[in-house]
Design a protein around this motif. Sequence first.
Motif: not given
Length: 336
Positions: A30-42
């Motif tokens: 959950v933590v990894v997916a949440a960080v990915g959703v927030l910061t990936w390809d910003v």
Amino acid sequence: MADTLTRRAPALAVRRPRIAWRFGILALIVVVAAVGVLTWDVPGVPGSRGFWIAVNLRVVSLATIALVACCQAVATVLFHTATANRILTPSIMGFDALYVVMQTALVFFFGAAALSATDGLLKVVVQSVLMVGFATLLYGWLFAGRRGNLHIMLLVGVVLGVGFGSLSTVMQRLLTPSDFDIFSARLFGNLSNSDAEYLPWGALVVAVVLALVWRSRHRLDVLALGREASINLGLAYRREVIGMLVLVAVLISVSTTMVGPMTFFGFIVATLAYQLAGSSQHRVVLPFAVLLGMATLLGGYFVLRHIFYAAGMLSIIIEFVGGVFFLVYLLRKGSL
């Protein structure tokens, strides 16, 4: 009796670390997916003003996903406990069908423009109150009387759900093609287009419900034993069942009014939670269900948004996979 408890003690001691490892792995996902959703390809340089604006926009989707996961997971587990049946889902009571018929009637009588014109917190509150009021009247009428019966209540819920669905279908067939095209897009849950205005109120309602559920976790364990055992152990069975079903209605109404109907998502999450938790106690099952729901939605949202660029398809894929999973589960149960 003492010998039986002595034999079970080592098994419980071995099982607890396994449960803790599973819980930790789910939390990490959950933590990894949440960080990915927030910061990936910003877009923008990390730390710049444009970077944080993009991240803040994604926070709304992240909060919506967490809220919907909590609502669907907890509501389905509570519904399974109250009905003593792990095949049924809250949608069988007609909650989703009632939401669809309200949206259809709005378009049918006032046109597709009414959907956008009435968007806002007031509309969400009215829809939620109607859904919860419908559930409370249904439970109070069919289950609180001297001849109250859970199975009759479920049967009436199924009939009303089918009736609402048929009414919606009739009105949809009479819509113009342009109105139907706009309306059909609203019927599929879309986590990408959630409104930040609804989140504080929805989070407040869900937090209150979750607090009540967690406070009742031991009574839920007793309720899961069945009607006769619950009554023999001193539990007010009818009051507890009606109370749990009303809480289910509140959670489903919040989830549905925010992102639309999600029929099978809660079923998938709850069924997997029972297997991974390794326990029937609600203090274990409920956190597992919530984490599984968040991991599923966040992981699916990240993959579809950043790899396949089709974030709007998430609810459709979940409903398709959930429907197949439900049929397979039903067939396996029937063959046993």
